[in-house]
Motif scaffolding. Structure first.
Motif: not given
Length: 481
Positions: A293, A338-339, A342, A345-346
């Motif tokens: 990132k 998309r949620e 996320s 990703d976490l």
């Protein structure tokens, strides 16, 4: 030369402090390192050593150093270490400049290394913040050039506590700079075995056997140096006193390290690899979400790629995504997808991994350690269960598959990616998983720490065809608590 720009240090420390929530006292410990650390620890700073010595978690320490590099407080270097001597063969400021081929003039070897083998990512305090003598290699004494700048101090001889640099010091018979256009004289007392010379800045080197009856008077050893190679005028040297006369005909200053290797080392068919204290390898960094990132512009050279000896790939896919879009409509379904991205990703970040890319509704993630990938798979299912309980929507149902092995780090579509059979097998294994299930290859299931993570869960092994694998391969399906 050592000074601190207080205003700049405060400004960049503030950026780091505000980048994320840090554990108590982490920032103060890091600032203490910047202010009072010795030159070597600040020029080749190791986040894993910082974590160990200051009681900080490794993942947080790595993130701290990455944010500090992003803020301009530190400079990040990709260092190629000789596996047999710990000599820093080359150091690159950018990933795209990194080459995995190495040449060590001290060991008289060359070969290929991989991102997770002897490619260390180190950090140096920015010279704008705190100027060190090591920032200016041309101004260093010849001793500091070798022992502070060019050799890793953490490499130890196999099976023991002896540092290689201490062992090497006992064999060194001389070190000197070689001014351009000048003949430099170095006297030395030689024992049987071999005498080698190397310019640690260019890896130019030579080796002469030391044999025959001992000399009673100093033996002259004339050597020409043209900036690229050393050319001795004799083929062997007798034991006893010798005088090396090195004529530098190049327009640049050179350096020379003379080492008298004993017969036992000369007779070794292959030099053993050293045991290094843990360091942040290139392979580990590429699987860090924070690195991807913060340093999106970092790329692997598009013409060759870089090998990775061991990486674990995890693929997830949504079950029934077509029905999901039909039930919610494109816009709402996309928001839900998309949620779920996320959430993944976490979880990947929490387990020292990174999302490499999304492919439609699917995700490809990479992890340096196999057990981290399996922990992330289990954590993903738990997070999805929690998410489904808390939201009055059609449930998200995932299928997960993972495999570990060698791969090649490449740049595809302007992003850091991976290529090779290990990726293909991981994607194929995912297709065997049912709703809420995880499928692992045998290589991953038998990796250190994995079966302990799966204790108390239902595990069923079965044979399945895998593209690129002859016959049937063993796959393990994980279900239940």
């Amino acid at each position: 030369m050592d000074f601190i720009d207080e205003r700049l240090l405060e400004s960049r420390m503030t950026q780091v402090e505000q980048a994320r929530a840090w554990s108590p006292r982490v920032i103060s410990r890091f600032e203490a390192l910047i202010r009072s650390g010795d030159e070597v620890s600040l020029y080749r700073a190791n986040p894993l050593a910082f974590a160990r010595d200051r009681g900080v978690g490794e993942p947080e320490a790595i993130d701290l150093f990455l944010h500090a590099a992003r803020a301009g407080l530190l400079d990040m270097h990709w260092d190629i270490l000789c596996p047999h001597s710990g000599l820093v063969l080359e150091s690159f400021g950018k990933l795209r400049s990194l080459r995995s081929h190495f040449v060590c003039g001290l060991c008289d070897i060359d070969g290929e290394t991989e991102l997770d083998d002897f490619i260390e990512v180190s950090f140096a305090v920015s010279p704008q913040v705190r100027r060190l003598s090591l920032h200016d290699a041309d101004s260093l004494s010849v001793e500091d050039l070798h022992w502070k700048l060019k050799f890793s101090a953490t490499g130890r001889l196999p099976g023991g506590e002896t540092r290689f640099v201490d062992f090497l010091r006992s064999l060194v018979r001389g070190m000197t700079y070689l001014p351009p256009g000048v003949t430099t004289t170095v006297p030395a007392e030689l024992g049987p075995g071999a005498i080698s010379g190397v310019n640690v800045q260019t890896q130019a080197g030579f080796m002469l056997p030391v044999q025959g009856p001992p000399a009673t008077a100093p033996t002259p050893v004339r050597i020409d140096y043209d900036g690229q190679r050393f050319t001795p005028a004799i083929a062997a040297v007798p034991p006893g006193p010798a005088v090396f006369e090195i004529a530098n005909s190049s327009p640049r200053r050179g350096a020379l390290l003379l080492t008298n290797w004993p017969p036992a080392i000369v007779a070794m068919p292959a030099k053993p690899a050293l045991e290094f204290e843990p360091y942040l390898s290139g392979g580990m960094l590429l699987t860090r979400q924070t690195f991807r990132k913060l340093f999106r512009s970092e790329r692997v050279d598009e013409e060759e790629g870089l090998g990775v000896r061991q990486v674990t790939f995890l693929f997830t896919d949504l079950k029934g995504s077509t029905a999901l879009y039909e039930h919610l409509g494109d816009l709402n379904a996309y928001a839900l997808v998309r949620e779920h991205f996320s959430l993944l990703d976490l979880v990947a970040h929490r387990h020292a991994g990174a999302i490499v890319k999304t492919i439609g509704d699917a995700v490809m993630a990479a992890f340096s350690r196999p057990a981290d990938a399996v922990a992330a798979a289990l954590g993903t299912l738990q997070e999805i269960e929690r998410f489904n309980r808390e939201h009055d929507r059609p449930a998200i149902i995932l299928k997960i598959g993972a495999h570990c092995g060698p791969s090649i780090a490449v740049t595809l579509n302007e992003n850091l990616d991976y290529f090779g059979q290990t990726v293909n097998i991981a994607a194929r294994v995912q297709s065997f998983a049912g709703a809420g299930e995880i499928c692992l290859t045998e290589a991953l299931y038998t990796a250190p720490g994995v079966r302990e993570l799966l204790a108390g869960r239902d595990v069923a092994g079965f044979d399945a065809p895998l593209r690129g694998v002859d016959g049937q391969a063993r796959v393990y399906r994980i279900t239940g608590r």
